[in-house]
Design a protein around this motif. Structure first.
Motif, PDB file in Angstrom:
ATOM      1  N   UNK A 103       0.810  -1.213   0.000  1.00  0.00           N
ATOM      2  CA  UNK A 103       0.000   0.000   0.000  1.00  0.00           C
ATOM      3  C   UNK A 103       0.847   1.269   0.000  1.00  0.00           C
ATOM      4  N   UNK A 104       1.828   1.330   0.885  1.00  0.00           N
ATOM      5  CA  UNK A 104       2.646   2.532   0.995  1.00  0.00           C
ATOM      6  C   UNK A 104       3.392   2.867  -0.292  1.00  0.00           C
ATOM      7  N   UNK A 105       4.162   1.911  -0.840  1.00  0.00           N
ATOM      8  CA  UNK A 105       4.872   2.196  -2.095  1.00  0.00           C
ATOM      9  C   UNK A 105       3.941   2.592  -3.242  1.00  0.00           C
ATOM     10  N   UNK A 106       2.771   1.962  -3.318  1.00  0.00           N
ATOM     11  CA  UNK A 106       1.816   2.332  -4.372  1.00  0.00           C
ATOM     12  C   UNK A 106       1.336   3.759  -4.166  1.00  0.00           C
ATOM     13  N   UNK A 107       1.094   4.119  -2.909  1.00  0.00           N
ATOM     14  CA  UNK A 107       0.629   5.459  -2.607  1.00  0.00           C
ATOM     15  C   UNK A 107       1.697   6.514  -2.910  1.00  0.00           C
ATOM     16  N   UNK A 108       2.941   6.068  -2.965  1.00  0.00           N
ATOM     17  CA  UNK A 108       4.040   6.965  -3.313  1.00  0.00           C
ATOM     18  C   UNK A 108       4.157   7.149  -4.823  1.00  0.00           C
ATOM     19  N   UNK A 109       3.321   6.401  -5.578  1.00  0.00           N
ATOM     20  CA  UNK A 109       3.325   6.524  -7.035  1.00  0.00           C
ATOM     21  C   UNK A 109       4.431   5.761  -7.726  1.00  0.00           C
ATOM     22  N   UNK A 110       4.973   4.749  -7.065  1.00  0.00           N
ATOM     23  CA  UNK A 110       6.058   3.974  -7.661  1.00  0.00           C
ATOM     24  C   UNK A 110       5.526   3.001  -8.712  1.00  0.00           C
ATOM     25  N   UNK A 111       6.325   2.667  -9.718  1.00  0.00           N
ATOM     26  CA  UNK A 111       5.895   1.697 -10.734  1.00  0.00           C
ATOM     27  C   UNK A 111       5.728   0.304 -10.138  1.00  0.00           C
ATOM     28  N   UNK A 112       4.940  -0.520 -10.820  1.00  0.00           N
ATOM     29  CA  UNK A 112       4.566  -1.834 -10.293  1.00  0.00           C
ATOM     30  C   UNK A 112       5.771  -2.710  -9.983  1.00  0.00           C
ATOM     31  N   UNK A 113       6.789  -2.685 -10.836  1.00  0.00           N
ATOM     32  CA  UNK A 113       7.944  -3.547 -10.591  1.00  0.00           C
ATOM     33  C   UNK A 113       8.726  -3.099  -9.360  1.00  0.00           C
ATOM     34  N   UNK A 114       8.778  -1.798  -9.120  1.00  0.00           N
ATOM     35  CA  UNK A 114       9.451  -1.285  -7.930  1.00  0.00           C
ATOM     36  C   UNK A 114       8.649  -1.627  -6.677  1.00  0.00           C
ATOM     37  N   UNK A 115       7.320  -1.537  -6.778  1.00  0.00           N
ATOM     38  CA  UNK A 115       6.467  -1.912  -5.647  1.00  0.00           C
ATOM     39  C   UNK A 115       6.694  -3.376  -5.292  1.00  0.00           C
ATOM     40  N   UNK A 116       6.708  -4.232  -6.291  1.00  0.00           N
ATOM     41  CA  UNK A 116       6.906  -5.669  -6.068  1.00  0.00           C
ATOM     42  C   UNK A 116       8.262  -5.940  -5.421  1.00  0.00           C
TER      43      UNK A 116
END
Length: 275
Positions: A103-116
């Motif tokens: 949730x946090x990384x996605x909320x930071x607007x990071x791309x999907x591969x970076x979130x993963x």
């Protein structure tokens, strides 16, 4: 070390007649492990929530990474300082462990591969990668606490504030949580722990801030702080049992902080080899 969080004459309160923090001057350097102690209502949590902008000073300034928290949102400061609540259930709200950490990384607007990548790294750091698809609500208190920590790690903050991280845990859970916190510190994170457990302060912290009625009444090394029982009494705190025993036994300072250190000191004193 570089200055990470700086308080300059910070006052905070809900009214002039009810100050919660009074004239706080404090510098926290990158990489420190600090324990924040004091009785209930002393201002510990209020001070800690100023470190990431959750609370803003009524007067004075808090700077995090050189930025004035009055001009920044909590989201803007999340890569600098993250806050882990005493009750992990106040943070957890997603249906799976993996989604919670993402949730946090996605909320930071990071791309999907970076979130993963961040989710995997954070879960591995707390030893929960195998629970990625599990529902967090049915996990033990200790596991939920680790999930909360992982959700913070995924945002890669430089400093981590942990509010009573061992409350409600059994002995094994306490040891696992503190081992994780020590690892985070060794990995380079600044650690600020709010706790009432003086044994943990003695074993893990490098610096102690003692609060009483909204003021810092002592800021020193663990050994120096625990050698001042009269001052600690003003903050409704007493040194851990090992230190109290050492003082009652008339041991020379520095006082031993752990049971193993006490045993070693007593053995050397008995042999007359302690210097």
């Amino acid at each position: 070390m570089t200055d990470h969080i700086v308080f300059d004459q910070v006052h905070y309160g809900y009214s002039p007649e009810q100050p919660v923090l009074k004239n706080i001057n404090l510098t926290i350097q990158q990489g420190e492990f600090i324990a924040l102690i004091g009785g209930n209502g002393s201002g510990k949590t209020t001070l800690a929530k100023h470190c990431n902008g959750l609370y803003k000073p009524v007067s004075g300034t808090v700077r995090v990474g050189g930025r004035d928290t009055k001009t920044c949102s909590v989201a803007e400061l999340v890569s600098q300082v993250a806050y882990c609540y005493q009750n992990p259930d106040h943070q957890i709200f997603q249906s799976t462990v993996g989604e919670e950490v993402a949730f946090g990384p996605r909320n930071m607007g990071l791309p999907a591969d970076e979130v993963e990548a961040r989710v995997s790294e954070a879960l591995q750091a707390v030893g929960l990668d195998q629970l990625r698809e599990e529902e967090p609500y049915f996990a033990s208190k200790g596991t939920r606490q680790k999930i909360a920590v992982a959700s913070i790690l995924a945002m890669k903050p430089q400093a981590i504030i942990l509010d009573e991280p061992t409350t409600g845990l059994d002995h094994r859970g306490v040891e696992e949580m503190m081992s994780l916190i020590r690892k985070l510190h060794r990995d380079g994170h600044t650690i600020l722990v709010i706790t009432h457990d003086m044994r943990l302060v003695a074993e893990y912290a490098g610096r102690v801030l003692v609060l009483s009625q909204g003021e810092i009444i002592c800021d020193d090394s663990v050994q120096a702080v625990f050698a001042k029982p009269d001052l600690l009494a003003k903050a409704q705190v007493e040194p851990p049992a090992v230190c109290r025993f050492g003082m009652s036994a008339g041991l020379a300072r520095p006082l031993p902080l752990t049971l193993s250190a006490l045993k070693d000191r007593l053995a050397k004193e008995q042999k007359g080899t302690y210097r």
